[in-house]
Design a protein around this motif. Structure first.
Motif, short mmCIF file in Angstrom:
data_model
loop_
_atom_site.label_atom_id
_atom_site.label_comp_id
_atom_site.label_asym_id
_atom_site.label_seq_id
_atom_site.Cartn_x
_atom_site.Cartn_y
_atom_site.Cartn_z
N TYR A 4 -29.64 11.33 34.76
CA TYR A 4 -30.02 12.70 35.10
C TYR A 4 -30.39 13.48 33.86
O TYR A 4 -31.06 14.49 33.94
N GLN A 5 -29.94 13.02 32.71
CA GLN A 5 -30.23 13.77 31.50
C GLN A 5 -31.73 13.83 31.24
O GLN A 5 -32.23 14.80 30.70
N LYS A 6 -32.48 12.79 31.65
CA LYS A 6 -33.92 12.77 31.41
C LYS A 6 -34.64 13.76 32.29
O LYS A 6 -35.76 14.15 32.00
N ASN A 7 -34.04 14.15 33.40
CA ASN A 7 -34.68 15.05 34.35
C ASN A 7 -34.00 16.42 34.39
O ASN A 7 -34.13 17.13 35.37
N THR A 8 -33.24 16.72 33.36
CA THR A 8 -32.55 17.99 33.34
C THR A 8 -33.54 19.14 33.41
O THR A 8 -34.49 19.19 32.64
N PRO A 9 -33.37 20.07 34.34
CA PRO A 9 -34.30 21.19 34.47
C PRO A 9 -34.23 22.11 33.26
O PRO A 9 -33.27 22.08 32.49
N SER A 10 -35.26 22.91 33.11
CA SER A 10 -35.32 23.82 31.97
C SER A 10 -34.23 24.88 32.06
O SER A 10 -33.97 25.43 33.13
N SER A 11 -33.62 25.17 30.94
CA SER A 11 -32.68 26.28 30.87
C SER A 11 -33.47 27.57 30.67
O SER A 11 -34.67 27.53 30.35
N PRO A 12 -32.84 28.73 30.85
CA PRO A 12 -33.55 29.98 30.59
C PRO A 12 -34.10 30.03 29.17
O PRO A 12 -33.54 29.41 28.27
N ALA A 13 -35.18 30.75 28.98
CA ALA A 13 -35.76 30.88 27.65
C ALA A 13 -34.74 31.45 26.68
O ALA A 13 -33.98 32.37 27.02
N LEU A 14 -34.70 30.91 25.48
CA LEU A 14 -33.71 31.33 24.49
C LEU A 14 -33.82 32.83 24.21
O LEU A 14 -32.80 33.52 24.06
N ARG A 15 -35.04 33.34 24.17
CA ARG A 15 -35.20 34.78 23.89
C ARG A 15 -34.58 35.63 24.99
O ARG A 15 -34.06 36.72 24.72
N HIS A 16 -34.61 35.13 26.22
CA HIS A 16 -33.99 35.86 27.33
C HIS A 16 -32.47 35.80 27.24
O HIS A 16 -31.78 36.78 27.51
#
Length: 268
Positions: A4-16
């Protein structure tokens, strides 16, 4: 087995994520300045509205929202279940699931108590993780619930949150792929089911803790989605959200319609 690590969804943008708290402070100031305008928001019919805090928060974190709802003739209720936080550290997705079920059971008991007291269906407002509790209770007991509103709730993959990234760093190596496969499947159980009561999902494109993709329900669920621009920590002190919540809660029972954007005041 596929990782599942290869398909981990994007986390919120760091700036946010980094700007979330400062933006929340600005939203709080905007709320104070907007209170005279918010007097023109929709008024309620006095039915009970139970507000559930996010992870780590207690009733104090929703106090301002509840007080304002009261001024708009909604019978706002605290969830009265203490802080929304686990007594022990969460070391796996299974631990997180167990904690979620424990808190949902507490909310179910609170809903039944308020329903017995007033003899009227409740509306439920859940912030962040609290939104998962209210959504589950509404699916379990639709005969008690009038409608549901969630604010920045991670309805989808929990890995699309900044909190998940932190959990992975703290408990590195303790979550195996089989644990993730089973745990994530259980976490999302019922998400595609049609909502048993009218449900509004309010989410932010600039949320610093929950990626906007994971704050939505699938189209098949039949929820009403409203996207705004707000911080995660400011979701209960944002004047735009106050107006939206009032608009949703003021609808006549069994006559709820999607939000008419033409009715938004200019300052939204």
């Amino acid at each position: 087995m596929q990782s599942y690590q290869k398909n981990t969804p994007s986390s919120p943008a760091l700036r946010h994520t980094l700007s979330d708290l400062p933006r929340a402070a600005i939203e709080g100031k905007s709320l104070l300045l907007s209170l005279p305008l918010l007097r023109n928001a929709a008024s309620g019919d006095g039915h009970p509205v139970l507000v559930v805090p996010g992870f780590g928060g207690g009733d104090g974190s929703t106090l301002f929202l509840r007080k304002w709802l009261t001024t708009q003739n909604f019978n706002a209720k605290a969830w009265d279940c203490g802080r929304n936080i686990a007594g022990e550290r969460l070391g796996s997705i299974a631990d997180a699931l167990a904690f979620r079920q424990q808190m949902t059971a507490k909310l179910q008991a609170r809903v039944e108590e308020i329903y017995a007291e007033h003899g009227r269906k409740l509306s439920l407002v859940g912030w962040s993780l609290g939104g998962l509790y209210v959504a589950q209770v509404a699916q379990q007991s639709p005969e008690l619930i009038r409608q549901v509103i969630t604010l920045g709730t991670p309805h989808g993959d929990p890995r699309g949150t900044a909190a998940w990234s932190l959990l992975q760093r703290v408990y590195r190596g303790k979550m195996t792929d089989p644990d993730l496969e089973l745990g994530l499947a259980a976490w999302r159980t019922g998400d595609t089911s049609p909502r048993a009561v009218p449900t509004t999902i309010i989410y932010s494109e600039s949320d610093g803790l929950v990626h906007p993709r994971e704050a939505r329900l699938p189209e098949a669920a039949g929820a009403n989605h409203i996207q705004i621009s707000a911080s995660h920590c400011g979701l209960t002190i944002n004047p735009r959200i106050y107006w939206l919540i009032a608009n949703r809660l003021a609808q006549a029972e069994d006559q709820e319609d999607p939000l008419c954007k033409a009715t938004k005041p200019w300052w939204l």
